[in-house]
Design a protein around this motif. Structure first.
Motif, mmCIF file in Angstrom:
data_model
loop_
_atom_site.group_PDB
_atom_site.id
_atom_site.type_symbol
_atom_site.label_atom_id
_atom_site.label_comp_id
_atom_site.label_asym_id
_atom_site.label_seq_id
_atom_site.Cartn_x
_atom_site.Cartn_y
_atom_site.Cartn_z
ATOM 1 N N ARG A 4 0.845 -1.303 0.022
ATOM 2 C CA ARG A 4 0.062 0.075 -0.032
ATOM 3 C C ARG A 4 0.754 1.248 -0.078
ATOM 4 N N TYR A 5 0.406 2.132 -0.528
ATOM 5 C CA TYR A 5 1.273 3.668 -0.560
ATOM 6 C C TYR A 5 0.270 4.602 -0.009
ATOM 7 N N TYR A 6 1.006 5.386 1.167
ATOM 8 C CA TYR A 6 0.611 6.497 1.832
ATOM 9 C C TYR A 6 1.391 7.520 1.620
ATOM 10 N N ALA A 7 1.104 8.793 1.397
ATOM 11 C CA ALA A 7 1.833 10.206 1.399
ATOM 12 C C ALA A 7 1.108 10.863 2.633
ATOM 13 N N TYR A 8 1.868 11.322 3.477
ATOM 14 C CA TYR A 8 1.466 12.413 4.418
ATOM 15 C C TYR A 8 2.081 13.622 4.287
ATOM 16 N N ALA A 9 1.272 14.828 4.438
ATOM 17 C CA ALA A 9 1.692 16.143 4.299
ATOM 18 C C ALA A 9 2.106 16.410 5.761
ATOM 19 N N PHE A 10 3.239 17.167 5.842
ATOM 20 C CA PHE A 10 3.656 17.998 7.089
ATOM 21 C C PHE A 10 3.955 19.515 6.774
ATOM 22 N N ILE A 26 4.806 9.787 10.735
ATOM 23 C CA ILE A 26 3.881 8.915 10.106
ATOM 24 C C ILE A 26 3.056 8.185 10.982
ATOM 25 N N ALA A 27 1.828 8.006 10.935
ATOM 26 C CA ALA A 27 1.098 7.034 11.808
ATOM 27 C C ALA A 27 1.648 5.940 12.116
ATOM 28 N N SER A 28 1.206 5.352 13.131
ATOM 29 C CA SER A 28 1.856 4.088 13.457
ATOM 30 C C SER A 28 1.037 2.856 12.693
ATOM 31 N N ASP A 29 -0.120 3.059 12.289
ATOM 32 C CA ASP A 29 -0.983 2.241 11.487
ATOM 33 C C ASP A 29 -1.754 3.196 10.511
ATOM 34 N N ASP A 56 -4.099 16.103 4.341
ATOM 35 C CA ASP A 56 -2.896 15.702 5.159
ATOM 36 C C ASP A 56 -2.458 14.401 4.791
ATOM 37 N N MET A 57 -3.236 13.723 4.025
ATOM 38 C CA MET A 57 -2.920 12.291 3.675
ATOM 39 C C MET A 57 -3.456 11.978 2.412
ATOM 40 N N LEU A 58 -2.857 11.213 1.602
ATOM 41 C CA LEU A 58 -3.055 10.557 0.181
ATOM 42 C C LEU A 58 -2.750 9.215 0.492
ATOM 43 N N TYR A 59 -4.033 8.170 0.238
ATOM 44 C CA TYR A 59 -3.841 6.974 0.232
ATOM 45 C C TYR A 59 -4.254 6.280 -1.288
ATOM 46 N N LEU A 60 -3.262 5.822 -2.010
ATOM 47 C CA LEU A 60 -3.462 5.265 -3.127
ATOM 48 C C LEU A 60 -3.408 3.721 -3.145
ATOM 49 N N ASP A 61 -3.399 3.064 -2.155
ATOM 50 C CA ASP A 61 -3.398 1.557 -2.169
ATOM 51 C C ASP A 61 -2.576 1.293 -3.613
ATOM 52 N N LYS A 62 -3.198 0.331 -4.266
ATOM 53 C CA LYS A 62 -2.378 -0.264 -5.488
ATOM 54 C C LYS A 62 -1.777 0.388 -6.504
ATOM 55 N N ALA A 63 -2.425 1.697 -6.522
ATOM 56 C CA ALA A 63 -2.218 2.733 -7.594
ATOM 57 C C ALA A 63 -0.998 3.200 -7.757
ATOM 58 N N TRP A 64 0.133 2.920 -6.709
ATOM 59 C CA TRP A 64 1.179 3.804 -6.270
ATOM 60 C C TRP A 64 2.001 3.639 -7.672
ATOM 61 N N ARG A 65 2.062 2.694 -8.417
ATOM 62 C CA ARG A 65 3.031 2.587 -9.478
ATOM 63 C C ARG A 65 2.735 3.401 -10.741
ATOM 64 N N GLU A 66 1.560 3.934 -10.878
ATOM 65 C CA GLU A 66 0.942 4.697 -12.032
ATOM 66 C C GLU A 66 1.517 6.226 -11.777
#
Length: 106
Positions: A4-10, A26-29, A56-66
């Protein structure tokens, strides 16, 4: 399960801290953040609403390769777009799991 792919803003003021210790921001979960679960619970009800504000967070799941393909170099000698810094890297698969790829960019 999968990668899974997550991006957090700071905030800009946290840039040095993010570079020195990215896990501190980054959150622990992250999956719990993305799906609205109770962090680290073995059983939980998903609300499917992010607990972290969407800005503050981008969740791309399986789409990170694109995003890697869209922002990366077009050819071997080409240069990547500046946004590629958010998507570069590869997760390393091991015998019994995986090793996360974590980086920060400003």
């Amino acid at each position: 399960m999968g990668i899974r792919y997550y991006a957090y803003a700071f905030d800009h003021g946290l840039r040095d801290r993010a570079r020195d210790d990215p896990r501190s921001l980054i959150a622990s979960d992250p999956l719990a953040d993305a799906w609205g679960l109770v962090p680290h619970a073995t059983v939980s009800h998903a609300t499917f609403e992010q607990t972290v504000p969407q800005r503050d967070m981008l969740y791309l799941d399986k789409a990170w390769r694109e995003p890697q393909l869209l922002t990366g170099p077009w050819r071997l000698e080409g240069t990547a777009r500046p946004a590629f810094a958010m998507f570069e890297g590869e997760v390393a698969m091991r015998d019994l799991g995986w090793e996360a790829w974590i980086a920060t960019c400003a």
